[in-house]
Scaffold this motif. Sequence first.
Motif, mmCIF file in Angstrom:
data_model
loop_
_atom_site.group_PDB
_atom_site.id
_atom_site.type_symbol
_atom_site.label_atom_id
_atom_site.label_comp_id
_atom_site.label_asym_id
_atom_site.label_seq_id
_atom_site.Cartn_x
_atom_site.Cartn_y
_atom_site.Cartn_z
ATOM 1 N N LYS A 1 0.942 -1.215 0.087
ATOM 2 C CA LYS A 1 -0.162 0.192 -0.676
ATOM 3 C C LYS A 1 0.648 1.438 -0.353
ATOM 4 O O LYS A 1 0.272 2.292 -0.162
ATOM 5 N N ARG A 2 2.427 1.086 0.953
ATOM 6 C CA ARG A 2 2.984 2.280 0.880
ATOM 7 C C ARG A 2 3.590 2.305 -0.983
ATOM 8 O O ARG A 2 4.447 3.843 -1.458
ATOM 9 N N GLY A 3 3.722 1.342 -1.606
ATOM 10 C CA GLY A 3 4.541 1.584 -2.683
ATOM 11 C C GLY A 3 5.812 1.249 -2.752
ATOM 12 O O GLY A 3 6.229 1.005 -3.240
ATOM 13 N N GLU A 4 6.206 -0.132 -1.175
ATOM 14 C CA GLU A 4 7.425 -0.478 -1.201
ATOM 15 C C GLU A 4 7.606 -1.396 -1.832
ATOM 16 O O GLU A 4 7.594 -2.711 -0.703
ATOM 17 N N LEU A 5 7.477 -1.836 -2.431
ATOM 18 C CA LEU A 5 7.637 -2.700 -3.749
ATOM 19 C C LEU A 5 8.170 -4.360 -2.667
ATOM 20 O O LEU A 5 7.975 -4.881 -3.510
ATOM 21 N N ASP A 6 9.567 -3.480 -3.049
ATOM 22 C CA ASP A 6 11.050 -4.899 -2.623
ATOM 23 C C ASP A 6 10.293 -5.764 -1.825
ATOM 24 O O ASP A 6 10.414 -6.814 -1.337
ATOM 25 N N SER A 7 10.283 -4.738 -0.192
ATOM 26 C CA SER A 7 9.701 -4.807 0.985
ATOM 27 C C SER A 7 8.688 -5.980 1.015
ATOM 28 O O SER A 7 8.139 -6.471 1.499
ATOM 29 N N ALA A 8 7.488 -5.201 0.530
ATOM 30 C CA ALA A 8 5.679 -6.100 0.304
ATOM 31 C C ALA A 8 6.125 -7.674 0.076
ATOM 32 O O ALA A 8 5.956 -8.484 0.419
ATOM 33 N N SER A 9 7.120 -7.619 -1.300
ATOM 34 C CA SER A 9 7.196 -8.951 -2.350
ATOM 35 C C SER A 9 7.600 -10.045 -0.969
ATOM 36 O O SER A 9 7.785 -10.900 -0.847
ATOM 37 N N LYS A 10 9.598 -9.470 -0.821
ATOM 38 C CA LYS A 10 10.337 -9.826 0.595
ATOM 39 C C LYS A 10 9.567 -10.621 1.303
ATOM 40 O O LYS A 10 9.347 -11.604 2.415
ATOM 41 N N TYR A 11 8.597 -9.800 2.043
ATOM 42 C CA TYR A 11 7.410 -10.009 3.919
ATOM 43 C C TYR A 11 6.298 -10.927 2.573
ATOM 44 O O TYR A 11 6.245 -12.095 3.807
#
Length: 373
Positions: free
Chosen positions: A205-215
């Motif tokens: 939702k924050r647009g931080e897609l690398d972190s999103a993908s990781k978690y």
Amino acid sequence: MSTKSRIATFSRALSLLNRKFPRPVDGKLMSQDWNLCMNYLPHVMFICRRSKELFGESRENPELASLLSACTWFMVESEQFSKVEPLIMTALAVCPDSEETRLTLSKVLLSLAGVRFECNRIAESLGLCERVLEIQERELDPLDPILGNTLYSIGIVCMEAGRLEESLQYNLRAVQIHEAGQKSGKHDGSLTALAYLDLGLCYWKRGELDSASKYVETGLALFEKTSGKLSQKYGQGLSYLALVREAQDRLSDAREASQASLEICEAVTPGESKTGLGLHKMATFFHKEGNFEQALDYLDRAIRLFKNSLEPAPKIARSMFKMSQILGDMGRDDEADKKRAEAVRLRDEIKTFPYDKDLTAEAFDALVPSFLR
């Protein structure tokens, strides 16, 4: 049988059922006990009816409140939203407002928050979650897994409310609690997996897609080791992965994850609204691919499921509007106009949350929470 004897028989039956009904010990998921819970559910319904016959609507009964706190949590966890609200209302009516029952009350309120959230009533859900958190932070150890569950629940509601920094902080606290619980042996890692999934969703939702993908990937890997790749929670994680992949413009990966998530929903919760949302999601891929008839078929199946759901108008209106777009692309303009008019009529029935009245796909998509689209 005298009234006194009937009450005594009721009390014995209630005590036995309350002792036998499974509980989410240390906040653990109840999925391994779903079949047992389903077997007990008709007996819970009977006890509720008998209680009303004997005592009326609102006589305080801590034991009945305790039973219903467990039963309603199971029903929310297994996504039986269309059936759970009456039991939640009964639980709230019979639960005393006392120190001894404060935690029981918090569990029932969290179930109600889940139901309101499912219906896109974000402000109501957030208010309930904040009340639950206030109780539990006062009553529970700071590393109690039950508190961790509440934190990631309020985190996702804050996310939908646009309070992204608060959402992140709640989710990070939830991860900290569940990592500690897993390390100390309180649970097998399933709760940590859920916390990772919701943290990944917050980063999406924050647009931080690398972190999103990781978690999200880490959460899925944990679920694969614990509840398995055919579990409801693994399917939920796949739907989150689809959102991340779509945002990364990896559309074939998003489609694959959405299809796999839908297959799990159809196997585990075939009659529930989450399955309908999965059908709608796949219809959007078919639409983009020009497979219009398949898209219409999936939307029709979704609408049939939504008709039996709690507060169905927003979901049906959204799918109807999508149908109108597809019919328009097929040159079936009269049918498209009828579907669009029906979508607008249904949207106009919504009284439980504010909405944008524009005739756009974005406005109709916003009738359901963003992570369910």
